[in-house]
Design a protein around this motif. Structure first.
Motif, PDB file in Angstrom:
ATOM      1  N   ASP A 163       1.281  -1.028   0.080  1.00 28.81           N
ATOM      2  CA  ASP A 163       0.156   0.312  -0.139  1.00 28.81           C
ATOM      3  C   ASP A 163       0.994   1.258  -0.197  1.00 28.81           C
ATOM      4  O   ASP A 163       2.052   1.365   0.123  1.00 28.81           O
ATOM      5  N   TYR A 164       0.341   2.842   0.051  1.00 29.18           N
ATOM      6  CA  TYR A 164       0.856   3.155   0.091  1.00 29.18           C
ATOM      7  C   TYR A 164       1.325   3.615   1.261  1.00 29.18           C
ATOM      8  O   TYR A 164       0.984   3.737   2.131  1.00 29.18           O
ATOM      9  N   VAL A 165       3.629   4.222   0.848  1.00 37.59           N
ATOM     10  CA  VAL A 165       3.846   4.092   2.113  1.00 37.59           C
ATOM     11  C   VAL A 165       4.426   5.679   2.346  1.00 37.59           C
ATOM     12  O   VAL A 165       5.421   5.626   1.196  1.00 37.59           O
ATOM     13  N   LYS A 166       4.945   6.565   3.192  1.00 36.21           N
ATOM     14  CA  LYS A 166       6.236   7.714   3.877  1.00 36.21           C
ATOM     15  C   LYS A 166       6.267   7.587   4.312  1.00 36.21           C
ATOM     16  O   LYS A 166       6.040   7.133   5.657  1.00 36.21           O
ATOM     17  N   THR A 167       7.947   7.480   4.554  1.00 36.47           N
ATOM     18  CA  THR A 167       8.631   7.476   5.222  1.00 36.47           C
ATOM     19  C   THR A 167       9.785   7.730   5.371  1.00 36.47           C
ATOM     20  O   THR A 167       9.954   8.038   4.224  1.00 36.47           O
TER      21      THR A 167
END
Length: 257
Positions: A163-167
């Motif tokens: 899924d969309y991930v922003k880290t």
């Protein structure tokens, strides 16, 4: 309560509903164009893919989206009903009267223009909305050095994406997303699809030039002080600027990218 049904089912009621849904759709066009302008950014689709995720996952936007779908259907159905009833009310042309003398080409052909737009909307939804929501687009990962602003992109395999991930870690921002930008690039390699989009934007232009002014007239906003402003917005903003903005996108991908 007893009077609501006759009003909504009357000719005036249908025109009012068409006008209100049409004005709502016009506001959507502004927002949609502003967001889609990120397609022109030379960032490998980073801005556009983030915009696509936001538009499909932010709860208030999702509610507005359902209102949008309903407005499109209601607008089209009421347009069809009004057209059929108008033809039934006057099955033959008046012998002493030529309606063309007192009407514009686009006002006489709103049905044809609307049909072209419905075909376009169905094609657009199938190519982008449907594929995006059903995992039929590629996946991508962006790694951005926050100190320099430099971004490196790489295509992901399906097994690498959930899924969309922003880290963020050690000054590196990592974003994994569905690559709708790549799907746009792929779709607009097809000259027939590009042609359909340009044709649809021409139809949208004629549709809005008549429809925008007509909608405000129907809701009673026809004061002589504001009519010139409404006419200007209807012709130059909604009838020219917005359709050109949308038409430039497929042309940009086909001829430039």
């Amino acid at each position: 309560m007893s009077n609501s049904k006759p009003v909504l089912s009357s000719s005036l009621g249908r025109k009012l509903i068409m006008s209100l849904t049409g004005i709502f759709l016009c506001t959507f066009l502004i927002v949609h164009l502003i967001g889609n302008l990120s397609l022109f950014k030379d960032d490998g689709g980073y801005a556009f893919n983030n915009y696509a995720y936001f538009m499909t996952h932010f709860p208030p936007i999702k509610v507005v989206s359902y209102l949008l779908y309903a407005s499109i259907i209601i607008h089209a159905v009421y347009a069809l009903v009004l057209t059929m009833k108008n033809k039934a009310a006057r099955p033959v042309n008046y012998a002493q009267y030529d309606g063309k003398a007192n009407s514009t080409w686009n006002s006489r052909n709103m049905g044809i223009l609307g049909t072209v737009l419905l075909v376009f909307i169905a094609t657009h939804m199938q190519n982008f909305w449907w594929k995006y929501h059903n995992d039929q687009v590629p996946y991508i990962e962006y790694q951005t050095d926050l100190a320099t602003g430099k971004t490196i992109a790489k295509t992901l395999e399906a097994s690498e994406f959930t899924d969309y991930v922003k880290t963020e870690n050690n000054g590196i921002e990592t974003v994994k997303a569905r690559d709708l930008y790549k799907q746009v690039d792929f779709a607009f390699e097809n000259p027939f699809l590009v042609g359909l989009y340009v044709l649809a934007m021409a139809a949208l232009s004629f549709h809005l030039i008549h429809g925008f002014q007509s909608a405000f007239q129907t809701v009673g906003f026809s004061h002589k002080k504001y009519v010139p402003i409404i006419r200007f917005l209807g012709v130059w903003f909604f009838g020219v600027l917005i359709p050109i903005g949308f038409a430039l996108m497929p042309l940009y991908f086909y001829f430039v990218k």
